[in-house]
Structures are given as structure tokens and as C-alpha cells.
Design an enzyme around this catalytic site. Sequence first.
Site, mmCIF file in Angstrom:
data_model
loop_
_atom_site.group_PDB
_atom_site.id
_atom_site.type_symbol
_atom_site.label_atom_id
_atom_site.label_comp_id
_atom_site.label_asym_id
_atom_site.label_seq_id
_atom_site.Cartn_x
_atom_site.Cartn_y
_atom_site.Cartn_z
ATOM 1 C CG HIS A 201 -0.279 0.319 2.500
ATOM 2 N ND1 HIS A 201 0.416 -0.627 3.196
ATOM 3 C CD2 HIS A 201 -0.166 1.465 3.220
ATOM 4 C CE1 HIS A 201 0.911 -0.090 4.298
ATOM 5 N NE2 HIS A 201 0.583 1.181 4.341
HETATM 6 C C1 UD1 Z 1 -2.201 5.151 6.307
HETATM 7 C C2 UD1 Z 1 -0.920 5.659 6.977
HETATM 8 C C3 UD1 Z 1 0.160 4.591 6.816
HETATM 9 C C4 UD1 Z 1 -0.316 3.227 7.304
HETATM 10 C C5 UD1 Z 1 -1.606 2.873 6.570
HETATM 11 C C6 UD1 Z 1 -2.152 1.531 7.015
HETATM 12 C C7 UD1 Z 1 -0.507 8.099 6.857
HETATM 13 C C8 UD1 Z 1 0.330 9.142 6.220
HETATM 14 N N1 UD1 Z 1 -0.403 6.855 6.330
HETATM 15 O O1 UD1 Z 1 -1.921 5.054 4.913
HETATM 16 O O2 UD1 Z 1 1.287 4.975 7.581
HETATM 17 O O3 UD1 Z 1 0.666 2.257 7.038
HETATM 18 O O4 UD1 Z 1 -2.572 3.901 6.845
HETATM 19 O O5 UD1 Z 1 -3.281 1.181 6.277
HETATM 20 O O6 UD1 Z 1 -1.218 8.408 7.784
HETATM 21 N N2 UD1 Z 1 -9.294 4.401 2.048
HETATM 22 C C9 UD1 Z 1 -10.532 3.792 1.986
HETATM 23 N N3 UD1 Z 1 -11.075 3.363 3.162
HETATM 24 C C10 UD1 Z 1 -10.470 3.515 4.365
HETATM 25 C C11 UD1 Z 1 -9.213 4.153 4.397
HETATM 26 C C12 UD1 Z 1 -8.636 4.567 3.235
HETATM 27 O O7 UD1 Z 1 -11.118 3.614 0.938
HETATM 28 O O8 UD1 Z 1 -11.036 3.106 5.395
HETATM 29 C C13 UD1 Z 1 -8.666 4.850 0.788
HETATM 30 C C14 UD1 Z 1 -8.920 6.300 0.487
HETATM 31 O O9 UD1 Z 1 -9.100 6.451 -0.877
HETATM 32 C C15 UD1 Z 1 -7.652 6.998 0.844
HETATM 33 C C16 UD1 Z 1 -6.610 5.917 0.606
HETATM 34 O O10 UD1 Z 1 -7.274 4.674 0.873
HETATM 35 O O11 UD1 Z 1 -7.437 8.135 0.081
HETATM 36 C C17 UD1 Z 1 -5.430 6.050 1.490
HETATM 37 O O12 UD1 Z 1 -5.825 6.196 2.864
HETATM 38 P P1 UD1 Z 1 -5.011 7.158 3.853
HETATM 39 O O13 UD1 Z 1 -5.599 7.126 5.209
HETATM 40 O O14 UD1 Z 1 -4.825 8.468 3.233
HETATM 41 O O15 UD1 Z 1 -3.584 6.514 3.917
HETATM 42 P P2 UD1 Z 1 -3.112 4.996 3.844
HETATM 43 O O16 UD1 Z 1 -2.486 4.788 2.521
HETATM 44 O O17 UD1 Z 1 -4.163 4.038 4.309
#
Ligand code: UD1
Length: 359
Positions: A201
Site C-alpha cells: 500500500h
Molecule cells: C495510512 C498511513 C500509513 C499506514 C496505513 C495503514 C498516513 C500518512 N499513512 O496510509 O502509515 O501504514 O494507513 O493502512 O497516515 N481508504 C478507503 N477506506 C479507508 C481508508 C482509506 O477507501 O477506510 C482509501 C482512500 O481512498 C484513501 C486511501 O485509501 O485516500 C489512502 O488512505 P489514507 O488514510 O490516506 O492513507 P493509507 O495509505 O491508508
Amino acid sequence: MHIAHVVGARPNFMKAAPVIAALKGFSGMTQILVHTGQHYDANMSDVFFRQLGLPTPDINLAIGSGSHAEQTAKVMLAIEQVFTEQRPDWVVVYGDINSTVAATLVSAKLGIRVAHVEAGLRSFDRTMPEELNRLVTDQLADLLLTPSEDGDANLRREGIPDERICRVGNVMIDTLVRLLPMATPPQGVELQSRYALVTLHRPSNVDEPQALTKLISALVDVSRHLQVVFPIHPRTRKRLADAHIDVQASNCFLLLEPLGYLQFLALQQDATIVITDSGGIQEETTFLGVPCLTMRENTERPITVTLGTNQLIGSDTDRLRNQVQRILQGQAKRGTIPPLWDGRAAQRIAAVLVGASGR
Ligand code: UD1
């Protein structure tokens, strides 16, 4: 003593659960749990609360997805109000996500003491958002609770005085030790006797279509030698769709939705190889003695390489193919469990926090 714990995303939940439980035992202790809502899907959040026995959050800020600035700013705005009303004696933050740094900044400006669980880890790679979050959080926090000796050394090098640093061990391993007996593979999933478990990811692997294509094609090669089980993070699912990579079409992978803690733990325990870019999984595989190939150039958890079963592969997909072969030929790297990864880190954290509140 009034403590506010702040969690936001999947890797926070398994760290907060044992700390909240350990603090329960102290008289005169009140605790609230604030979920920023950075992760909001049921399978990224709710299932963990259930399986880890975390209390329902007292407050959910529901900030959701967004750019880094947007996410951080939204948490700051909402949590300032919470802290102003609640006036906790301590705010406890976990790991290195955007919610961690946002809560820390707000607490520091309100003059509320901050304890950082999993302090001191450094990848020395400032292109990683998490590294920036770690650097800022550790500069501002009052109590830096580190998992391993390298964490202490990094903090000292950054000029943090010894009084603020306390090595407590790895709290995520507390949860692993407690829940390993309950780990069960996901229902309806047909596992072969040997399989590679894959999670990806990180922006460095999934945000750039060319890199992602190369990585997926190496995993297709791996699938010719053993089953590839691939629970897909929502971020990765979106990036694959954006890049028009159809991972289903090749029929090479056993694709799954993100799994609950107990299901993923069972898959890790029995995996022949784990291929990942996660931070926590590097640690869990080291504890379980499972070979881990990390698709990153660096790690903030070097002890998993020096003592554990982890190997850094970087973006070199030929190296990935070669290392998979070596492991299949019985030449997997062996490791040992680092000191203080003993299932009792949360008890040490609770004792330090209660002791520090008198200062
Ligand atoms: C975040 C953390 C990362 C951790 C990871 C574990 C930061 C900078 N990054 O990254 O350190 O390893 O979580 O998973 O805080 N999304 C969904 N549903 C959800 C959550 C996310 O669809 O419940 C999608 C969204 O489109 C979002 C993307 O995933 O834009 C990324 O989510 P985000 O919370 O921005 O960061 P992660 O890549 O999950």
C-alpha cells in the site's frame, strides 16, 4: 489522572488496545478514546475494534480521506475542540500516521503533555510521509516510549534529552501474543500448503503505474511456484484501477478484501513467505519466525533485519524472484526475537505514565 488516546488508522488499533487495558487497573484513572476516522471502512476499522476488544470510541471525528494537508488540518481543527473541553493530563498518540502528528501539534500548543508510543523509529527517508510525521511528533512529545535500542539512539542523535526517552518494548507484540491462540484463517478461502502472503500500500510501490505494473508482474512469476494470497488495501485497489491493471484477469492470485486482525494473523503464521511494504508486518513476521521480503529501499525497523527474519528487497523485482527461490529451496533467513518484545510492553507503558504524572 485523565488520559486521551488518539487513534486513526488500522496500524494504531493493535497498539492502543493493550495500553488502554493496562491503564484500566489504576485507581483514579479516567480514559477517553478518540478515533479520528482516518480509516473508516468497516474492514479497515470496525472489525479491529471488535477483535481487539477496544472500547467504542468516545469521540469519532470522522475526518475521512484527503490530501495529507487536508487530513492533518481536519484532525487538528476537530481535536483542538475535544482537548479544550476534555483537558486531559496526557494525550497518548501511536505510530506515525497523519492523525498522530496532528494530535501531537494541537496538544503541544495547548500545553497538554503528549506520550508517543513507538517513538524513535527512523527510515532516514524524508520522501515517506510517515518519516516526517515521526520526526515532528518526537520533537514535540514529552514522553518518548521506544520499542528498541535503535529508537533511543535516533532520539539522542536528534538532541532529545534522556529524561524524555523510555524504552518499553514493542506494544504491538503484546496484542499478537494475546490473540495468537484465537487466530483463525478467513472462512471460505482455499489455502494451499505453501503460499506467499502479499500486502502492498506504500505510495512508493502503488502510486506510480510503472512501478506497480513491474511489481505485479514479478508477483505473477512468484505465483508459478507457490500460491499468492493478496488481501488488497483500498488505496492499492484504487491505484490498480486507475492504472488499468486487472489483477483478477490473470487468475494468478487469491485476491481478498482487507482482513480482520485474527484472520490476517492466522495467514501470517502459516505463510511460507510474506511479501510486504508494511511497517508492522515486518515486526510480526520477525516475532513469528516467518521469512519476510520487504519491498522497500529502507526500513524504520532495522532490528527486524539485524535480528529478525526480514530482508529489504527495494524495488528490485529480480531480487524478489531470487529470494523467493532461495526460501523455497529451504535457505530462508533465520532470526531471533528482539529484547522486550515479550507481551508486557503495555504494562511498562502504564507504569511509566502513572509515574510520570507525579512529576
Ligand atoms: C495510512 C498511513 C500509513 C499506514 C496505513 C495503514 C498516513 C500518512 N499513512 O496510509 O502509515 O501504514 O494507513 O493502512 O497516515 N481508504 C478507503 N477506506 C479507508 C481508508 C482509506 O477507501 O477506510 C482509501 C482512500 O481512498 C484513501 C486511501 O485509501 O485516500 C489512502 O488512505 P489514507 O488514510 O490516506 O492513507 P493509507 O495509505 O491508508
